[in-house]
Structure formats: structure tokens, C-alpha cells
Design an enzyme around this catalytic site. Structure first.
Site, PDB file in Angstrom:
ATOM      1  N   LEU A 195     -41.303-114.944 -45.809  1.00 22.77           N
ATOM      2  CA  LEU A 195     -40.234-115.754 -46.418  1.00 22.77           C
ATOM      3  C   LEU A 195     -39.690-115.078 -47.674  1.00 22.77           C
ATOM      4  CD1 LEU A 195     -42.227-119.047 -45.875  1.00 22.77           C
ATOM      5  CD2 LEU A 195     -40.044-118.501 -44.775  1.00 22.77           C
ATOM      6  N   PRO A 196     -38.511-115.533 -48.157  1.00 26.71           N
ATOM      7  CA  PRO A 196     -37.869-114.815 -49.272  1.00 26.71           C
ATOM      8  C   PRO A 196     -38.636-114.843 -50.593  1.00 26.71           C
ATOM      9  CG  PRO A 196     -36.262-116.170 -48.095  1.00 26.71           C
ATOM     10  CD  PRO A 196     -37.619-116.521 -47.554  1.00 26.71           C
ATOM     11  N   LYS A 232     -48.945-104.998 -54.975  1.00 26.70           N
ATOM     12  CA  LYS A 232     -47.554-104.722 -54.573  1.00 26.70           C
ATOM     13  C   LYS A 232     -46.633-104.587 -55.788  1.00 26.70           C
ATOM     14  CE  LYS A 232     -43.575-105.364 -52.221  1.00 26.70           C
ATOM     15  NZ  LYS A 232     -42.952-104.772 -51.109  1.00 26.70           N
ATOM     16  N   THR A 259     -43.283-111.282 -50.256  1.00 22.13           N
ATOM     17  CA  THR A 259     -43.516-110.794 -51.622  1.00 22.13           C
ATOM     18  C   THR A 259     -43.136-111.919 -52.569  1.00 22.13           C
ATOM     19  OG1 THR A 259     -42.990-108.530 -50.991  1.00 22.13           O
ATOM     20  CG2 THR A 259     -42.895-109.050 -53.334  1.00 22.13           C
TER      21      THR A 259
HETATM   22  P1  NAD Z   1     -34.739-112.186 -45.050  1.00 21.67           P
HETATM   23  O1  NAD Z   1     -33.931-113.012 -45.988  1.00 21.67           O
HETATM   24  O2  NAD Z   1     -34.049-111.254 -44.105  1.00 21.67           O
HETATM   25  O3  NAD Z   1     -35.679-113.151 -44.163  1.00 21.67           O
HETATM   26  C1  NAD Z   1     -36.244-114.348 -44.607  1.00 21.67           C
HETATM   27  C2  NAD Z   1     -36.167-115.347 -43.463  1.00 21.67           C
HETATM   28  O4  NAD Z   1     -36.811-116.552 -43.865  1.00 21.67           O
HETATM   29  C3  NAD Z   1     -34.732-115.703 -43.081  1.00 21.67           C
HETATM   30  O5  NAD Z   1     -34.543-115.543 -41.692  1.00 21.67           O
HETATM   31  C4  NAD Z   1     -34.609-117.180 -43.499  1.00 21.67           C
HETATM   32  O6  NAD Z   1     -33.726-117.912 -42.684  1.00 21.67           O
HETATM   33  C5  NAD Z   1     -36.056-117.641 -43.351  1.00 21.67           C
HETATM   34  N1  NAD Z   1     -36.361-118.852 -44.108  1.00 21.67           N
HETATM   35  C6  NAD Z   1     -36.029-119.160 -45.383  1.00 21.67           C
HETATM   36  N2  NAD Z   1     -36.501-120.386 -45.718  1.00 21.67           N
HETATM   37  C7  NAD Z   1     -37.148-120.850 -44.613  1.00 21.67           C
HETATM   38  C8  NAD Z   1     -37.844-122.062 -44.327  1.00 21.67           C
HETATM   39  N3  NAD Z   1     -37.956-123.030 -45.228  1.00 21.67           N
HETATM   40  N4  NAD Z   1     -38.376-122.194 -43.097  1.00 21.67           N
HETATM   41  C9  NAD Z   1     -38.265-121.222 -42.168  1.00 21.67           C
HETATM   42  N5  NAD Z   1     -37.603-120.051 -42.370  1.00 21.67           N
HETATM   43  C10 NAD Z   1     -37.060-119.878 -43.595  1.00 21.67           C
HETATM   44  O7  NAD Z   1     -35.776-111.389 -45.955  1.00 21.67           O
HETATM   45  P2  NAD Z   1     -36.625-110.075 -45.538  1.00 21.67           P
HETATM   46  O8  NAD Z   1     -35.889-108.845 -45.903  1.00 21.67           O
HETATM   47  O9  NAD Z   1     -37.131-110.246 -44.152  1.00 21.67           O
HETATM   48  O10 NAD Z   1     -37.833-110.201 -46.574  1.00 21.67           O
HETATM   49  C11 NAD Z   1     -38.876-111.152 -46.394  1.00 21.67           C
HETATM   50  C12 NAD Z   1     -39.936-110.915 -47.449  1.00 21.67           C
HETATM   51  O11 NAD Z   1     -40.430-109.576 -47.300  1.00 21.67           O
HETATM   52  C13 NAD Z   1     -39.431-111.046 -48.887  1.00 21.67           C
HETATM   53  O12 NAD Z   1     -40.421-111.683 -49.642  1.00 21.67           O
HETATM   54  C14 NAD Z   1     -39.226-109.602 -49.304  1.00 21.67           C
HETATM   55  O13 NAD Z   1     -39.353-109.426 -50.707  1.00 21.67           O
HETATM   56  C15 NAD Z   1     -40.338-108.915 -48.544  1.00 21.67           C
HETATM   57  N6  NAD Z   1     -40.097-107.482 -48.278  1.00 21.67           N
HETATM   58  C16 NAD Z   1     -38.887-107.076 -47.794  1.00 21.67           C
HETATM   59  C17 NAD Z   1     -38.683-105.724 -47.547  1.00 21.67           C
HETATM   60  C18 NAD Z   1     -37.364-105.219 -47.009  1.00 21.67           C
HETATM   61  O14 NAD Z   1     -37.149-103.999 -46.987  1.00 21.67           O
HETATM   62  N7  NAD Z   1     -36.465-106.105 -46.537  1.00 21.67           N
HETATM   63  C19 NAD Z   1     -39.706-104.802 -47.795  1.00 21.67           C
HETATM   64  C20 NAD Z   1     -40.941-105.265 -48.245  1.00 21.67           C
HETATM   65  C21 NAD Z   1     -41.126-106.622 -48.486  1.00 21.67           C
END
Ligand code: NAD
Length: 291
Positions: free
Chosen positions: A63-64, A166, A91
Site C-alpha cells: 500500500l502507499p 529501508k 514502505t
Molecule cells: P501504487 O500507488 O502504484 O499502488 C498502491 C495500490 O494500493 C494502488 O493500486 C491503490 O489503489 C491501492 N490502495 C490504496 N488504498 C487502498 C485500500 N484502502 N485498499 C486496497 N487497496 C488500496 O504504489 P506502488 O508504486 O505499487 O508502491 C507501493 C509501496 O511500495 C509504497 O509504499 C512504495 O513506497 C513502495 N515501493 C515502491 C517502489 C516503486 O518503485 N514503485 C519501490 C520500492 C518500494
């Protein structure tokens, strides 16, 4: 094994797809499009959190931010069976991770924080690095699933220590990326070309990962985002998020992180200039005045 996977965004989709090759995965997201993509990748659609965790042995979340994790788990705790293993790969801030894991433990669940590095490509390829915090028993139960989604899995200690690893790693990465940009920019201004400086410094004491694997000056590392006009990779906005988490944790721990704070300010300027979508090595453009 039956797995509920919640949060099928850029990262979660690839991770859930890899799990679905080995296990039965029920997928939930607030975005119907995200669920549809997960179904195409071999998951089953969940209608709500109660349906997602019905019969599940394990819950994985991606999740975000901390607020989403607190909200989703408050709901999951109402519906999951006692003993369910919960793995939060998001994260998030250290305090939220520790609070949610503590509540899970009190309620009779096993839970770890397991944030990742490796980005969207690593999530799709199953080559992520997992940094985990929590009880050894819970970590050992999670490890076979983490091995499907990742190439490197570390147990960093008690609850929240995955998040600590991290954010400390990414704070260091942000700092040495900016330092590397400054050195390459100064070298160029003084008439020393990037390749010659790279050849010298990469075998001298200035050597670091930002230089040798991800050089922010175009040329020396052909696969680096600097050679494709800083298209990510790892976006500056994501680096800014991690630097803010590090600052928040440093304030709570009363740790001095002056360079981390400076790095955060520079990435905030990049975002304010509308360039948060560039790769984080694009901070070179801020340093050399081309932004
Ligand atoms: P993203 O925004 O693409 O995905 C998050 C998903 O969570 C979305 O599909 C959203 O609709 C869903 N969501 C939000 N609230 C929700 C709820 N209440 N119930 C169900 N689903 C819900 O983000 P991401 O890029 O996939 O990143 C996710 C996590 O991974 C973050 O914490 C980010 O910091 C971490 N991260 C991302 C990367 C990267 O390169 N994108 C790398 C390492 C870590």
C-alpha cells in the site's frame, strides 16, 4: 496455500502475479482496474476484505503509506482467522509499522514488516530485496513466499526494523547520489570529462554505487537513466517520500541527520519544479542548473 493480496499497484501487481504461479491468490484493491489486471495475471478477484481473507493462511499488503496500512489492517483484524500470517511490504513510517504489528500480535496474528527495494522491474521479475522486521517465527513462516517474490531476504530484527533498514539505506543513497552529482558537475566545469573522471574516481576513494552502477552523468554507465534523459528507474518523488520518512524517524529518535535533511530539501525542490517523475539521478539537472 491460500493468500490474500491487497494493493495491486505498480509493485503489488508483479508480486501477486509471481505468488499466483505457486499458490491460490485472492486480490483486493480500491481500483477495479487494478483487480482486473491481477485476474488477468492469474489471481482471483476479492469483493471486499472479508472475502479476501476468507480461508486465507497469509495476507500480503503493498500500500502507499502508513495511513493506508493502519486503515486496511484495522479492517482485516475484524475478519482474518486467528494465527493468520500478515506480511506488510509497503514502505511506511516506523511508528505505524510497530503499532500495527503490536496490535496484530495482541490479537493472535503473526505479522512482519517487509519493505522492499528493487522497484517495479524487480517486482515483476521476482528479484526484490526484502528487509524484514518481526518475531523469528513469523519471519520463518514468511520466508518461502518472500523467496518467490525476491532474490534477497533479510531478517533485520524486531518489528519495524525492516522499515528502519529501508529508510536508512535510501537516505544514504540519496546523499551519495547528490554528492556524486556535485563531483561530476564540478569536474565538468573544470574541464575534466565524465568518462575520465569516472575511470579515476571509480577506482579511487570516491567510488560508490551511485557512480559505478547508476552514474548520474551520461556516458560512463550505459544502462543508467542519465543516458535516457533521466526516465525512471526510481522516481525522485519516491526518493523524496523515503527521505521524509527518514527525517520523521530521526526526529523521533533524536538522531542528527543534517545531510539527510539537505537531500530531502533538494528532492523537494525537484518536485516543486514539476520534475518528481524524473529518475532520482536527475537531481543532476538541479545541480548543473539545467532543470
Ligand atoms: P501504487 O500507488 O502504484 O499502488 C498502491 C495500490 O494500493 C494502488 O493500486 C491503490 O489503489 C491501492 N490502495 C490504496 N488504498 C487502498 C485500500 N484502502 N485498499 C486496497 N487497496 C488500496 O504504489 P506502488 O508504486 O505499487 O508502491 C507501493 C509501496 O511500495 C509504497 O509504499 C512504495 O513506497 C513502495 N515501493 C515502491 C517502489 C516503486 O518503485 N514503485 C519501490 C520500492 C518500494
Amino acid at each position: 496455500m491460500k493468500i490474500a493480496f491487497i494493493g495491486l499497484g505498480n509493485m503489488g501487481l508483479g508480486m501477486a502475479s509471481n505468488l499466483a504461479r505457486h499458490h491460490s491468490v485472492r486480490a483486493l484493491d480500491i481500483s477495479p482496474d487494478a483487480i482486473a489486471r491481477a485476474v488477468e495475471a492469474g489471481c482471483e478477484a476479492a469483493t471486499d476484505s472479508a472475502h479476501a481473507v476468507e480461508g486465507a493462511d497469509v495476507v500480503v499488503t503493498m500500500l502507499p503509506a502508513g495511513a493506508h496500512v493502519r486503515m486496511v489492517y484495522a479492517d482485516l483484524f475484524q475478519h482474518a482467522a486467528p494465527g493468520t500470517l500478515m506480511i506488510d511490504c509497503s514502505t511506511i513510517d516506523v511508528a505505524s509499522a510497530r503499532d500495527v504489528i503490536s496490535e496484530a500480535t495482541e490479537l493472535g496474528f503473526a505479522m512482519i514488516d517487509a519493505p522492499v527495494s528493487g522497484g517495479v522491474a524487480g517486482a515483476a521479475a521476482g528479484s526484490l530485496t526484502f528487509m524484514c522486521g518481526g518475531e523469528a517465527d513469523a519471519f520463518e513462516r514468511a520466508q518461502p513466499l518472500l523467496d518467490i517474490m525476491g532474490a534477497n531476504v533479510f531478517h533485520a530484527g524486531p518489528a519495524g526494523n525492516g522499515q528502519v533498514a529501508k529508510i536508512c539505506n535510501n537516505m544514504l543513497l540519496g546523499i551519495h547520489m547528490i554528492g556524486t552529482c556535485e563531483a561530476f558537475n564540478l569536474a565538468a566545469k573544470l574541464g575534466l570529462d565524465a568518462q575520465t573522471f569516472f575511470d579515476i574516481s571509480s577506482t579511487a576513494s570516491g567510488q560508490n554505487w551511485s557512480m559505478t552502477s547508476y552514474c548520474p552523468a551520461p556516458g560512463p554507465v550505459p544502462g543508467a537513466p542519465s543516458n535516457r534523459d533521466y526516465q525512471p528507474g526510481f522516481a525522485a518523488a519516491m526518493m523524496l517520500k523515503d527521505l521524509r520518512l527518514a527525517k520523521e524517524a530521526a526526529t523521533t529518535a533524536r538522531a542528527a541527520t543534517p545531510l539527510g535533511a539537505q537531500a530531502e530539501s533538494l528532492y523537494a525542490l525537484m518536485e516543486a519544479a514539476g520534475e518528481g517523475g524524473l529518475d532520482f539521478s536527475g537531481v543532476m539537472k538541479l545541480i548543473n542548473g539545467s532543470l
